[in-house]
Structure formats: structure tokens, C-alpha cells
Scaffold this motif. Structure first.
Motif, PDB file in Angstrom:
ATOM      1  N   ALA A 491      28.894  39.468  44.407  1.00 30.94           N
ATOM      2  CA  ALA A 491      28.121  38.373  44.986  1.00 30.94           C
ATOM      3  C   ALA A 491      29.028  37.202  45.335  1.00 30.94           C
ATOM      4  N   ILE A 492      29.973  36.888  44.435  1.00 34.39           N
ATOM      5  CA  ILE A 492      30.907  35.785  44.691  1.00 34.39           C
ATOM      6  C   ILE A 492      31.767  36.097  45.908  1.00 34.39           C
ATOM      7  N   ALA A 493      32.222  37.382  45.983  1.00 34.82           N
ATOM      8  CA  ALA A 493      33.093  37.792  47.112  1.00 34.82           C
ATOM      9  C   ALA A 493      32.364  37.656  48.443  1.00 34.82           C
ATOM     10  N   LYS A 494      31.080  38.065  48.495  1.00 34.01           N
ATOM     11  CA  LYS A 494      30.317  37.973  49.735  1.00 34.01           C
ATOM     12  C   LYS A 494      30.091  36.522  50.149  1.00 34.01           C
ATOM     13  N   ILE A 495      29.765  35.644  49.136  1.00 35.04           N
ATOM     14  CA  ILE A 495      29.507  34.235  49.460  1.00 35.04           C
ATOM     15  C   ILE A 495      30.748  33.571  50.017  1.00 35.04           C
ATOM     16  N   LEU A 496      31.886  33.854  49.382  1.00 31.30           N
ATOM     17  CA  LEU A 496      33.124  33.159  49.764  1.00 31.30           C
ATOM     18  C   LEU A 496      33.918  33.915  50.824  1.00 31.30           C
ATOM     19  N   GLY A 497      33.506  35.121  51.168  1.00 34.17           N
ATOM     20  CA  GLY A 497      34.213  35.881  52.192  1.00 34.17           C
ATOM     21  C   GLY A 497      35.506  36.468  51.674  1.00 34.17           C
ATOM     22  N   TYR A 498      35.596  36.716  50.365  1.00 37.41           N
ATOM     23  CA  TYR A 498      36.789  37.307  49.763  1.00 37.41           C
ATOM     24  C   TYR A 498      36.475  38.738  49.397  1.00 37.41           C
ATOM     25  N   SER A 499      37.568  39.451  49.110  1.00 39.25           N
ATOM     26  CA  SER A 499      37.383  40.796  48.562  1.00 39.25           C
ATOM     27  C   SER A 499      37.141  40.671  47.054  1.00 39.25           C
ATOM     28  N   VAL A 500      36.569  41.717  46.499  1.00 45.28           N
ATOM     29  CA  VAL A 500      36.292  41.712  45.044  1.00 45.28           C
ATOM     30  C   VAL A 500      37.580  41.604  44.258  1.00 45.28           C
ATOM     31  N   SER A 501      38.631  42.288  44.706  1.00 48.43           N
ATOM     32  CA  SER A 501      39.902  42.239  43.980  1.00 48.43           C
ATOM     33  C   SER A 501      40.502  40.852  44.015  1.00 48.43           C
ATOM     34  N   THR A 502      40.294  40.127  45.153  1.00 46.51           N
ATOM     35  CA  THR A 502      40.810  38.756  45.241  1.00 46.51           C
ATOM     36  C   THR A 502      40.116  37.858  44.214  1.00 46.51           C
ATOM     37  N   VAL A 503      38.773  37.989  44.134  1.00 48.20           N
ATOM     38  CA  VAL A 503      38.020  37.183  43.154  1.00 48.20           C
ATOM     39  C   VAL A 503      38.480  37.495  41.738  1.00 48.20           C
ATOM     40  N   TYR A 504      38.699  38.791  41.441  1.00 46.56           N
ATOM     41  CA  TYR A 504      39.135  39.209  40.110  1.00 46.56           C
ATOM     42  C   TYR A 504      40.505  38.626  39.783  1.00 46.56           C
ATOM     43  N   THR A 505      41.384  38.670  40.784  1.00 49.37           N
ATOM     44  CA  THR A 505      42.748  38.156  40.572  1.00 49.37           C
ATOM     45  C   THR A 505      42.717  36.665  40.259  1.00 49.37           C
ATOM     46  N   TYR A 506      41.935  35.905  41.045  1.00 45.17           N
ATOM     47  CA  TYR A 506      41.812  34.455  40.774  1.00 45.17           C
ATOM     48  C   TYR A 506      41.325  34.188  39.339  1.00 45.17           C
ATOM     49  N   LYS A 507      40.332  34.946  38.955  1.00 42.32           N
ATOM     50  CA  LYS A 507      39.755  34.715  37.622  1.00 42.32           C
ATOM     51  C   LYS A 507      40.762  35.040  36.519  1.00 42.32           C
ATOM     52  N   MET A 508      41.438  36.166  36.608  1.00 45.74           N
ATOM     53  CA  MET A 508      42.365  36.569  35.568  1.00 45.74           C
ATOM     54  C   MET A 508      43.555  35.615  35.471  1.00 45.74           C
ATOM     55  N   ARG A 509      43.975  35.126  36.657  1.00 42.12           N
ATOM     56  CA  ARG A 509      45.118  34.203  36.643  1.00 42.12           C
ATOM     57  C   ARG A 509      44.780  32.933  35.863  1.00 42.12           C
ATOM     58  N   VAL A 510      43.585  32.403  36.079  1.00 42.07           N
ATOM     59  CA  VAL A 510      43.188  31.168  35.383  1.00 42.07           C
ATOM     60  C   VAL A 510      42.973  31.425  33.891  1.00 42.07           C
ATOM     61  N   LYS A 511      42.317  32.521  33.544  1.00 40.73           N
ATOM     62  CA  LYS A 511      42.029  32.820  32.132  1.00 40.73           C
ATOM     63  C   LYS A 511      43.299  33.022  31.327  1.00 40.73           C
ATOM     64  N   SER A 512      44.316  33.590  31.970  1.00 46.03           N
ATOM     65  CA  SER A 512      45.572  33.827  31.248  1.00 46.03           C
ATOM     66  C   SER A 512      46.290  32.539  30.880  1.00 46.03           C
ATOM     67  N   ARG A 513      45.983  31.473  31.611  1.00 46.20           N
ATOM     68  CA  ARG A 513      46.655  30.185  31.341  1.00 46.20           C
ATOM     69  C   ARG A 513      45.754  29.211  30.540  1.00 46.20           C
ATOM     70  N   ALA A 514      44.582  29.674  30.176  1.00 48.32           N
ATOM     71  CA  ALA A 514      43.620  28.780  29.499  1.00 48.32           C
ATOM     72  C   ALA A 514      44.054  28.455  28.066  1.00 48.32           C
ATOM     73  N   LEU A 515      43.576  27.303  27.592  1.00 51.19           N
ATOM     74  CA  LEU A 515      43.829  26.888  26.205  1.00 51.19           C
ATOM     75  C   LEU A 515      42.900  27.598  25.224  1.00 51.19           C
ATOM     76  N   VAL A 516      41.864  28.206  25.733  1.00 52.46           N
ATOM     77  CA  VAL A 516      40.907  28.915  24.875  1.00 52.46           C
ATOM     78  C   VAL A 516      41.082  30.406  25.138  1.00 52.46           C
ATOM     79  N   PRO A 517      40.605  31.263  24.248  1.00 48.69           N
ATOM     80  CA  PRO A 517      40.698  32.709  24.475  1.00 48.69           C
ATOM     81  C   PRO A 517      40.044  33.090  25.803  1.00 48.69           C
ATOM     82  N   ALA A 518      40.603  34.084  26.464  1.00 49.65           N
ATOM     83  CA  ALA A 518      40.112  34.506  27.776  1.00 49.65           C
ATOM     84  C   ALA A 518      38.657  34.916  27.729  1.00 49.65           C
ATOM     85  N   ALA A 519      38.256  35.559  26.575  1.00 47.48           N
ATOM     86  CA  ALA A 519      36.875  36.029  26.451  1.00 47.48           C
ATOM     87  C   ALA A 519      35.884  34.863  26.384  1.00 47.48           C
TER      88      ALA A 519
END
Length: 536
Positions: A491-519
Motif C-alpha cells: 500500500a505504501i509503495a502504491k501511494i508513493l510510487g515506489y517498488s516494495v523493495s525500495t520501501v523495505y530498504t528505506y525502512k530497514m536502513r532507518v531501523k538499523s540506525r535507531a536508538l531503540v531495538p528495530a522490533a
């Protein structure tokens, strides 16, 4: 009159308006106080006796009057204090009278000997002394003393025998001797007043109350021993608390005069026992027993030894009764305490349950408030998004309608080249960007602290800030949609015009740098406050 006696009189005459019970109780309290000071009175008496004995030791052995006077004085101190010593000095008086052939003094000494033998219970020996006295030719004073001795002897032996037949004969002889003594030496005015106490109650005048006789004794100039003797005699004319009043006065006077051959305190103990004042009776009978042993009064000791076990038994019974009452009271107290303890335990458990229920209710209320908050927030978000949706759709419908009208117009006119040019002028990417900008504006209006709260979850060097303060970049826009409740990557990919893998990559990149656990990162995103939640 002794100062203490005057104080006593003033004390008791102030209670004329009170019942005799109050007077007798007051006198008993005075008696208890005096008993605690009896050793002081005894020491003072012994000191006086020692001085007299020293004078007798130094007296001229050929001077009858000096020796006899000193022996008589020592005897007077001893005759109601200690029998053995009194006996020694009355024998010295008899020996002196015989040695110097003083007949009147010899009779006087024998009468005194008979008196102390009577007081001690040596009735046979006292009768022998009385029979040894030749009553013929005696002066009125000596004859009166002799008759009174015989009268008291007969009364004493009658009381001691306590037999209906023999005691009656002794009492008759005693009364006859008293009458003869009254004939020889008539009673004086004071004695006649005291005798009025023995008139029948129907004959007594109203003024002859116990208080009248009490005041008469106090006002008359008597020694302590004299007050005790008169008060004891009058006590036989009364019963109950009136008798206790006179016996208490007599006992007080006996203590102050160190009289150990005391009848008053024994009779007082008996009366208190009859009135069920057991503790006071036991105290006084014990004192009477001590006095009897000290003086050597055998007849009184026998009476006391008969009476004392009865009183002691009653005291023990009362104390046992009090002990039983105390045990019952203690048992009741323990029962009440146990009941109260269990009630307290039940109450505590109930309170704990109530507190637990209150805690659970508070937790449930808190959860409900959170749910209501989320529902309210979701409702507001939906309202804003629906409003944005209808506004955008309306705008695009107008645009499509305008394009349609213009295209149809050019086709009718045959201006196909203008149609092509017009359609090429429509910038889809620009419209798309305008849509995102509008979406960003609406989102930041609802979540003005989103960018700050989002970056608070990242390290400073990894924080993501948009180039323009009014719009979001691609990364922020992905997590903004997540905050709006759009969790599916498709749903996010369709709204923003991105591919699903692009959305996943953005999310994982941010979670890996977070101060809190990724989960927990997306949950933290969902906790970013809605603008109106502060006032809700």
C-alpha cells in the motif's frame, strides 16, 4: 488536750451533716495512718520508761514514797503495754508495801495485780488475789476499786466460759458488785452522762445521739487511754457503723498511748467482719494478734486465734473470687481480641481486594482511555484524510472536466494539433508532487512534532531532516504513512510510487540506525502524539 486530739475533733465535728458511714470510714482511715506510726509511739514510751527505771535505780532504798511512786509510774506505763514487766513492778510495789507496812498501798498494789492478771486471762490467779484482800475497813476509794475488780473478774470469766448456765451466775454477781460500787462511790457527772448511752432507745432523748456522746468524749479532759476505755464502753450501746465509730476512736487512742492490751481493735475487727469489710477486718485482727503476743494476753490470743482463720478464709475466698473475675475478664478480653483480630484480618483482606479491584479498574480505565484516545485519534485522522481525499478528487474532477471540454472543443473544430499540444502540457509528475506536498502539509498539521520525535529515535549523525520545513522527504513520508496506520508495504509503495523493495530498504536502513531495538521502532513511531491529543 493533745493537739492531735484537737485536730481529730475539729476534723470530725465538721462532718455532722454526713452519714455515720462517712464518719466511721474517715476514722478508719485515721486509724490506718496511726498504725503505720505505732513504732514511733512505742519508742517514745520505751524511752520514757527507761528514764523512770534509771531514776528508780538511783533512788534511796530507804525512801518508801520515792521508790513506790517510781514503781507505780513504771507499772502505769507497763500495765497496758507489757504484762511481764508490769507484773514485775507491781510485785515490787507489793513487796515495798509489806516491807514498810503500808496497808492501804498494799491493797492498792494487790488490786492492780488482780487487774493485770484479769487482763491477761489468769482468772484463777486474779480471783486468788481478790480473795486475799480483806475488804473490811477499806476506804471508799479502795473499796470501790476492789468491787470493780471483782465485777470485772466475774464478767470476764462469764465471757470466757460462754455457757448459758454458769455464765449467767457470773454476770449476776458482776452486776451486783457494780451496783455496790456505785453505792459506795456514786458516779460523777461525766460518768452519769456516759451511762445515759445504755438507756433503752425508747427512753433516750433526741439529743442523746451517737454524735452527742462522741463530742462529749472529745471535750472531756481525758488521756488517750481514758478516751479508749470510755469509747470502748459506749460502743456496747450501739450497733453497725455507730459502734464502729466509737471503736475506731478507741483504737486510735490505744495506738497513740501504745496500749497493747487492746480490746478495741479486736472488737473493731469483729464488727468490720460482720459488715463484710473483710480486708480491713483482717488487717485489724492481725494487729490485735500482734498486740496480744507482745503484751502476753492469753485469753485475747485464744479469741483472736479462733477469729483469725475465719477472716483469713474469707479474705482468701474474696481474693479467689477476684482472681476468678479477673480470669473471666481476661478470657472475655482474649475472646474479644481474637474476634477483633479475625475481623481485622477479614477487613484487611477486603481492603486488599478493594484496592486490587480499584487498581484493576484504574488499569482498565487507563487502557480504555488509551483505546478511546486511539479511536479518537484514528477518527480525526480519517476525517482529515477523507477531507483531503474529497478535496483532491474534486480538484482532479474539475481538472479532468476542463481537459475534456477543451479537448472536445478542439476536436469539433478539427484542431487536432492543439489537442496534442494541450495534453502534452499536462504535467502528471508535478501534480503528483503537489499531491504529496498537500499530504505532507495535512500530516504535519496533525503531527507538528513528528519530525522532531522521529529524529529523537536516531543518533545525531543519522538523523533525517527535510530540506524544506513544510514538506517531508521520501524516508519521512514512508514513516508518516505508517503513523497514519498504513502498515502494508504494498500500500505504501502504491501511494508513493515506489517498488516494495525500495520501501523495505528505506525502512530497514532507518531501523538499523535507531536508538531503540528495530522490533520496537514502528511502535515508537505510533506513540508520536497527535496535535489535539494534548488537549483531549
Amino acid at each position: 488536750m493533745d493537739k492531735l486530739l484537737v485536730v481529730l475533733f475539729l476534723l470530725f465535728t465538721g462532718f455532722n451533716g454526713y452519714a455515720q458511714t462517712g464518719k466511721s470510714d474517715s476514722l478508719l482511715n485515721v486509724l490506718k495512718t496511726e498504725l503505720r506510726k505505732s513504732n514511733l509511739y512505742d519508742q517514745a514510751k520505751q524511752t520514757h520508761i527507761d528514764r523512770l527505771r534509771t531514776q528508780l535505780f538511783c533512788a534511796d532504798t530507804f525512801n518508801f514514797h520515792t521508790q513506790f511512786r517510781l514503781c507505780e509510774q513504771i507499772f502505769e506505763e507497763y500495765h497496758s503495754f507489757k504484762f511481764d514487766s508490769a507484773f514485775v513492778y507491781v510485785r515490787k510495789m507489793i513487796n515495798l508495801s509489806s516491807k514498810f507496812h503500808k496497808t492501804d498501798d498494799l491493797v492498792h498494789s494487790k488490786i492492780l495485780l488482780g487487774t493485770i492478771l484479769l487482763n491477761t486471762g489468769f482468772y484463777k490467779e486474779a480471783f486468788d488475789v481478790a480473795d486475799d484482800i480483806d475488804s473490811s475497813g477499806l476506804s471508799d476509794t479502795r473499796k470501790t476499786d476492789y468491787l470493780i475488780l471483782r465485777a470485772r473478774l466475774n464478767a470476764g470469766i462469764a465471757e470466757y466460759n460462754n455457757d448459758a448456765y454458769f455464765s449467767g451466775q457470773y454476770y449476776q454477781q458482776s452486776q451486783a458488785d457494780f451496783k455496790t460500787a456505785e453505792t459506795v462511790t456514786p458516779s460523777n457527772a461525766f460518768e452519769q452522762t456516759i451511762n445515759l448511752a445504755f438507756l433503752p432507745d425508747s427512753v433516750k432523748q433526741r439529743r442523746l445521739t451517737p454524735d452527742f456522746f462522741f463530742n462529749t468524749i472529745i471535750h472531756h479532759p481525758l488521756t488517750h487511754h481514758g478516751i479508749a476505755m470510755v469509747s470502748t464502753r459506749i460502743s456496747y450501746a450501739y450497733t453497725g457503723y455507730d459502734r464502729i465509730m466509737f471503736l475506731a476512736l478507741a483504737a486510735i487512742s490505744d495506738v497513740r498511748s501504745s496500749t497493747k492490751e487492746t480490746l478495741a481493735i479486736f472488737l473493731l475487727g469483729q464488727e468490720l467482719y460482720k459488715l463484710d469489710k473483710t480486708n480491713d477486718a483482717y488487717l485489724l485482727i492481725q494487729e490485735a494478734s500482734h498486740n496480744a503476743r507482745f503484751y502476753g494476753t492469753r485469753n485475747r490470743a485464744v479469741q483472736i486465734e479462733t477469729m483469725l482463720p475465719l477472716i483469713a478464709g474469707k479474705v482468701i475466698d474474696q481474693k479467689q473470687h477476684e482472681k476468678d473475675r479477673l480470669l473471666i475478664g481476661l478470657l472475655l478480653f482474649l475472646i474479644v481480641a481474637v474476634v477483633l483480630f479475625f475481623l481485622l484480618v477479614i477487613y484487611r483482606k477486603q481492603m486488599q481486594r478493594i484496592k486490587e479491584n480499584e487498581r484493576m479498574i484504574k488499569e482498565k480505565n487507563g487502557e480504555l482511555e488509551k483505546v478511546n484516545g486511539r479511536l479518537w485519534e484514528s477518527s480525526r485522522i480519517k476525517e482529515e484524510l477523507i477531507g483531503l481525499f474529497f478535496k483532491t478528487c474534486s480538484s482532479y474532477i474539475e481538472t479532468l472536466d476542463r481537459i475534456k471540454q477543451r479537448t472536445l472543443h478542439n476536436i469539433k473544430l478539427g484542431k487536432y494539433k492543439d489537442v496534442t499540444q494541450f495534453l502534452e502540457d499536462v504535467q502528471v509528475d508535478e501534480e503528483k508532487e503537489n499531491l504529496y506536498t498537500m499530504l505532507d502539509t495535512v500530516f504535519l498539521t496533525m503531527f507538528p512534532n513528528f519530525i522532531i520525535s522521529f529524529n529523537a529515535l536516531l543518533k545525531k549523525e543519522d538523523q533525517i531532516w527535510p530540506k524544506s520545513g513544510d514538506t517531508l522527504n521520501a524516508t519521512l513520508r514512508i514513516f508518516a504513512l505508517i503513523r497514519l496506520g498504513i502498515n502494508e508495504q504494498e500500500a505504501i509503495a502504491k501511494i508513493l510510487g515506489y517498488s516494495v523493495s525500495t520501501v523495505y530498504t528505506y525502512k530497514m536502513r532507518v531501523k538499523s540506525r535507531a536508538l531503540v531495538p528495530a522490533a520496537d521502532f514502528e511502535q515508537k513511531i505510533m506513540e508520536i502524539k497527535f496535535i489535539d491529543s494534548y488537549d483531549h
